[in-house]
Design a protein around this motif. Sequence first.
Motif, PDB file in Angstrom:
ATOM      1  N   GLY A   1      -0.125 -33.109  -5.085  1.00 41.68           N
ATOM      2  CA  GLY A   1      -0.369 -32.638  -6.449  1.00 41.68           C
ATOM      3  C   GLY A   1      -1.510 -31.649  -6.561  1.00 41.68           C
ATOM      4  N   ILE A   2      -1.995 -31.169  -5.420  1.00 43.59           N
ATOM      5  CA  ILE A   2      -3.072 -30.170  -5.476  1.00 43.59           C
ATOM      6  C   ILE A   2      -2.481 -28.799  -5.140  1.00 43.59           C
ATOM      7  CG2 ILE A   2      -5.287 -29.465  -4.495  1.00 43.59           C
ATOM      8  CD1 ILE A   2      -5.729 -32.470  -3.844  1.00 43.59           C
ATOM      9  N   HIS A   3      -2.514 -27.952  -6.091  1.00 41.33           N
ATOM     10  CA  HIS A   3      -1.922 -26.628  -5.879  1.00 41.33           C
ATOM     11  C   HIS A   3      -3.013 -25.584  -5.714  1.00 41.33           C
ATOM     12  CE1 HIS A   3       2.125 -28.042  -6.588  1.00 41.33           C
ATOM     13  NE2 HIS A   3       1.604 -28.838  -7.511  1.00 41.33           N
ATOM     14  N   LEU A   4      -2.816 -24.705  -4.743  1.00 37.92           N
ATOM     15  CA  LEU A   4      -3.826 -23.699  -4.421  1.00 37.92           C
ATOM     16  C   LEU A   4      -3.190 -22.321  -4.355  1.00 37.92           C
ATOM     17  CD1 LEU A   4      -5.542 -25.259  -1.258  1.00 37.92           C
ATOM     18  CD2 LEU A   4      -6.549 -25.095  -3.526  1.00 37.92           C
ATOM     19  N   ASP A   5      -3.826 -21.367  -4.999  1.00 33.35           N
ATOM     20  CA  ASP A   5      -3.461 -19.967  -4.717  1.00 33.35           C
ATOM     21  C   ASP A   5      -4.223 -19.582  -3.455  1.00 33.35           C
ATOM     22  OD1 ASP A   5      -1.909 -19.749  -6.977  1.00 33.35           O
ATOM     23  OD2 ASP A   5      -3.573 -19.009  -8.221  1.00 33.35           O
ATOM     24  N   LEU A   6      -3.571 -18.794  -2.615  1.00 28.51           N
ATOM     25  CA  LEU A   6      -4.196 -18.486  -1.326  1.00 28.51           C
ATOM     26  C   LEU A   6      -4.464 -16.993  -1.168  1.00 28.51           C
ATOM     27  CD1 LEU A   6      -2.042 -20.698   1.089  1.00 28.51           C
ATOM     28  CD2 LEU A   6      -4.243 -21.233   0.048  1.00 28.51           C
ATOM     29  N   MET A   7      -5.549 -16.709  -0.496  1.00 26.14           N
ATOM     30  CA  MET A   7      -5.797 -15.316  -0.123  1.00 26.14           C
ATOM     31  C   MET A   7      -6.239 -15.270   1.334  1.00 26.14           C
ATOM     32  SD  MET A   7      -7.955 -12.231  -1.736  1.00 26.14           S
ATOM     33  CE  MET A   7      -6.496 -11.582  -2.539  1.00 26.14           C
ATOM     34  N   ARG A   8      -5.492 -14.513   2.116  1.00 26.01           N
ATOM     35  CA  ARG A   8      -5.871 -14.333   3.513  1.00 26.01           C
ATOM     36  C   ARG A   8      -6.577 -12.994   3.650  1.00 26.01           C
ATOM     37  NH1 ARG A   8      -3.614 -12.377   8.409  1.00 26.01           N
ATOM     38  NH2 ARG A   8      -1.537 -12.021   7.547  1.00 26.01           N
ATOM     39  N   VAL A   9      -7.851 -13.063   3.997  1.00 25.68           N
ATOM     40  CA  VAL A   9      -8.652 -11.852   4.151  1.00 25.68           C
ATOM     41  C   VAL A   9      -8.357 -11.277   5.533  1.00 25.68           C
ATOM     42  CG1 VAL A   9     -11.005 -11.003   4.398  1.00 25.68           C
ATOM     43  CG2 VAL A   9     -10.440 -12.630   2.587  1.00 25.68           C
ATOM     44  N   ARG A  10      -8.076  -9.975   5.600  1.00 25.03           N
ATOM     45  CA  ARG A  10      -7.712  -9.372   6.891  1.00 25.03           C
ATOM     46  C   ARG A  10      -8.710  -8.331   7.366  1.00 25.03           C
ATOM     47  NH1 ARG A  10      -1.705  -7.692   7.270  1.00 25.03           N
ATOM     48  NH2 ARG A  10      -2.213  -6.330   5.507  1.00 25.03           N
ATOM     49  N   GLY A  11      -9.658  -7.994   6.497  1.00 23.61           N
ATOM     50  CA  GLY A  11     -10.616  -6.976   6.927  1.00 23.61           C
ATOM     51  C   GLY A  11     -11.892  -7.023   6.109  1.00 23.61           C
ATOM     52  N   PHE A  12     -12.919  -6.417   6.668  1.00 26.80           N
ATOM     53  CA  PHE A  12     -14.193  -6.230   5.990  1.00 26.80           C
ATOM     54  C   PHE A  12     -14.567  -4.766   6.177  1.00 26.80           C
ATOM     55  CE2 PHE A  12     -18.883  -6.112   6.263  1.00 26.80           C
ATOM     56  CZ  PHE A  12     -19.186  -6.584   4.998  1.00 26.80           C
ATOM     57  N   PRO A  13     -15.052  -4.022   5.222  1.00 23.82           N
ATOM     58  CA  PRO A  13     -15.477  -4.448   3.891  1.00 23.82           C
ATOM     59  C   PRO A  13     -14.322  -4.995   3.049  1.00 23.82           C
ATOM     60  CG  PRO A  13     -15.400  -2.050   4.031  1.00 23.82           C
ATOM     61  CD  PRO A  13     -15.232  -2.571   5.426  1.00 23.82           C
ATOM     62  N   PHE A  14     -14.684  -5.920   2.161  1.00 18.31           N
ATOM     63  CA  PHE A  14     -13.668  -6.582   1.362  1.00 18.31           C
ATOM     64  C   PHE A  14     -13.036  -5.633   0.355  1.00 18.31           C
ATOM     65  CE2 PHE A  14     -16.783 -10.082   2.256  1.00 18.31           C
ATOM     66  CZ  PHE A  14     -15.991 -10.742   3.189  1.00 18.31           C
ATOM     67  N   HIS A  15     -11.743  -5.739   0.273  1.00 20.98           N
ATOM     68  CA  HIS A  15     -10.994  -4.983  -0.724  1.00 20.98           C
ATOM     69  C   HIS A  15     -11.289  -5.567  -2.114  1.00 20.98           C
ATOM     70  CE1 HIS A  15      -7.381  -3.585  -2.867  1.00 20.98           C
ATOM     71  NE2 HIS A  15      -7.407  -2.594  -2.009  1.00 20.98           N
TER      72      HIS A  15
END
Lengths: 351, 620
Positions: B530-544
């Motif tokens: 019952g725990i829902h998460l939106d996900l973001m996979r960071v692929r580079g820095f500097p951050f977009h």
Amino acid sequence: MTFIPKPKLHHPELPKNALGYTRRDYEGAVSTLCAGCGHDSISAAIVRACFNLELPPHRIAKLSGIGCSSKTPTYFLGASHGFNSVHGRMPSVLTGANLANRDLIYLGVSGDGDSASIGIGQFAHIMRRGVNMTYIVENNGVYGLTKGQFSATSDRGAKSRRGVENKDEAIDLVGMALQLGATFVARSFSGDKDQLIPLIEAALKHQGAAFIDCISPCVAFNNHEGSHTSFDYVREHNLAVNYLDVISGREEITVEYAAGTVEMVKQHDGSILRLRKLANDYDVHDRIAAMTYLQERGAAGEIVTGLLYVDPEPMDLHHHMNTVSTPFNELDEAALCPGPAALDKLNASLR
Amino acid sequence: MLQSAERVKGLQRVNDFVVKFANVNGSGSASANTLFAKSILRMGVPITPRNIFPSNIQGLPTWYEVRVSEAGHLGARGGGVDLMVAMNPQTWTQDVASIVPGGYLFYDNTKPMPPSRFREDIVVIGVPLTEITNKAYTESRQRQLFKNIVYLGALSALLEMDVPEIEKLLAEQFRGRDKLVAANVQALHMGRDWALANLECPIGLTLRRANTVGDRIFIEGNAAAALGAVYGGATVCAWYPITPSSSLAEAFTRYCGRYRVDPETKKNKFAIVQAEDELASIGMVIGAAWNGARAFTATSGPGISLMQEFVGLAYFAEIPAVIFDVQRAGPSTGMPTRTQQTDILSCAYASHGDTKHVLLFPEDPYECFEFAALSFDLADRLQTPIFMLLDLEIGMNDRLCKPLTWDDSRMMDRGKVMTEEELQAGKDFGRYLDVDGDGIPYRTYPGTHPTRGAFFTRGTSKDRRARYSEEGPDYEENMLRLLKKFDTAKQLVPRPIARSAKEPTRLGAIYFGSTSPAMDEAEDILAERGIHLDLMRVRGFPFHQDVKSFIGEHDQVFVVEQNRDGQLRTLLVNELEIDPAKLTRVLHFDGTPITARFISDAIADKVGELKVVPFRKAVP
Ligand SMILES: Cc1ncc(C[n+]2csc(CCOP(=O)(O)OP(=O)(O)O)c2C)c(N)n1
Ligand code: SF4
Ligand SMILES: [Mg+2]
């Protein structure tokens, strides 16, 4: 302090070399070193050597580490790309540059602190790899730029300006270069341009690892009584085994010499080194004898100068690596990228 | 012959279990174990193997863990082992202890063992491997090597593996050496026949043909990265051996041998230097790139530390360089054979002076290949060092991933390089001039033009025309332009990938690199709870910009990392000026790869602590 460009006044009467360049075309910015510093004489010798050899200035890449000596590439060859890298690490940068474009002429300039202290590892490894270059150490026995500390080439027993005696054994870069397989090894003195200029010319013509240890007194911190790299001390203890002239393959050799006093050495690129021998028993082709000779004369307190060893047919790093003749920086996609078909085949093998 | 005092009913699972092989380093087990893994793949069932090995060559224990998952979960599962193939007496106790209740223990029962060495709650399977091989072979090395194939044969019967697939793989592996193929097939059947004759086959763990592998390939991240370097046009590689990065340089050597030798002259279109140390390797890379070649080094944390001064020089002098950092844990003897994401900050801010660097975070071999090729374009375009951050988990393990692709029309982006023609035509050249407003200046390669375009490369003491200057305004102008350039990089590095939860939520999670498969699986486990998460996979820095927006759109964001200090979180707080209270750390740092169980438990606990009821987002 800000850089002062040297006004490019072209005197019409200045002699031109075959490329149409005058000596001024090989100069750089006005030196900011101490007046009388040995390093400035070496810069002048480099200018002369490149002019004499008729090298196109832009085909030379000059690289250095950090120190007064390493600053000098600003003061010669203003039309060449230069690279003041980090302290003691010029050899690796030069090695990489050489791999990227084998067609340029590489001139590395360093100091005794830069090469024998912090950079001793890189110095050793560039010699053993046989990188095609001219590597000059402007050796003053001290750290000039940081104001006079002993360097690793200072002799045991040499005295600092304040009278402190150096207790550590000196590192002899010439001995190391010989042992590590450098194919051109010389020592000279910034105060003797007749010896130094042809040595630089010969080194630039050499197609392998060429090393010149050039004693270059630091007038600010190491030119006093008790120093082993002062002008007076070096003049007194200098034992020159030979002088040379560099003759391009095109020139005709007419003069004849008494047997045993002169030796002609033909280098791989066709240039000829005319060795005028001062020590008749000295053989520039015998690496082991050279090491022994240097040890013996060194123990007697003499500073041996001249061309000490040369292999006229050297192998360089590109030879060892069997690289293509085209400089890497000219290879395009067609030469470098295996393309999608190869990748499909590879994918198939990975299932 | 399932020997157990009271018969335990073993686990019953199809295409969903974990097998672990406990071997002695140097015993030749690696190739049999890979064969085991690959033949399951050939049955269409996804697997993920992991090498767990000490920093030693011979004699010490190694493990090879294979997760079989028809559902396609590629992250480490965590928890115990379902089937332990215990081939190492030295680690027997810990190996037996690691089996889940109801799990299976496979061992060599040539020498009888006291019952006290077993457990009551597992199923024990003894096969007299030594006896079988001693009878069949006379040479000790043969006995040793074929023992591995014999146990593979026995396992094929116990797990109902597809034998023709194993035979086919053997034929491929020893192509052209028919005698070897035959000998291996014979050993395989020796083990298989013994098991069929003497044991109840199959056990409760079985394999069945499936169709969830698709056209995916099976490759190590280090190899894929090396291949990306070949495709990306790298010609100079300078490196100093260090686990877990060495296999990257070695793979580059192998692929160059295959793809980069001129067919006519037999000369090499590459140069690989094993340097004297990491200072020299990065120095060579910088020298080569200054001179217009594409160059890289591969290293790990200790090497990154040694490269600091040079990295700063490359940043200020604006020289392209590609640095592959296959991360491990710590200095000196520090866990070189364990995985972590611990060099984020030391790479992002490498060197002295005000510096910031571009980082790339590939999640798997596919991205290792893609990003590796891209990193050379980025390095040239931005004229700056690019750090590719792999870790041991993706670098040194074979991993299932999308097939590698290459667009034939793709050209190298060599960035802003002024040519001889442009200089000849009188185009103005100033090495550090910002002509286009993106902070990126033009450069020239040494030797381009007889009288124009030469410049002197040095650190910070220069003006915009590369003339020596120690003037404050010149320094400041340059530093601000470098910041502008870093801003330009935001649009060039791979964009983050966002994925919305199945139901609206105010919770989010940010993760990167090798955490990917565990996070994917954790998402499902959490959703079930019952725990829902939106996900973001960071692929580079500097951050977009997307990263800041993502955090802004959620009440709480978990930052999932494999290090102690929350290094990516620090970078997010620092660079995006995020309120730290918004970012909750989920940190795994024992040196083993992060698991879905760990992530889901940690997040579920924290959701409880936060007392943030995962309210639905107000639907607009
Ligand atoms: C990593 C590092 N450490 C220390 C220094 C400070 N430093 C600059 S020049 C120098 C010594 C240079 O001596 P040498 O190479 O003999 O050159 P000289 O000035 O005598 O010509 C030192 C220690 C530095 N630039 N970098
Ligand atoms: S300090 Fe010594 S080495 Fe440096 S410029 Fe002055 S004289 Fe030359
Ligand atoms: Mg010095």
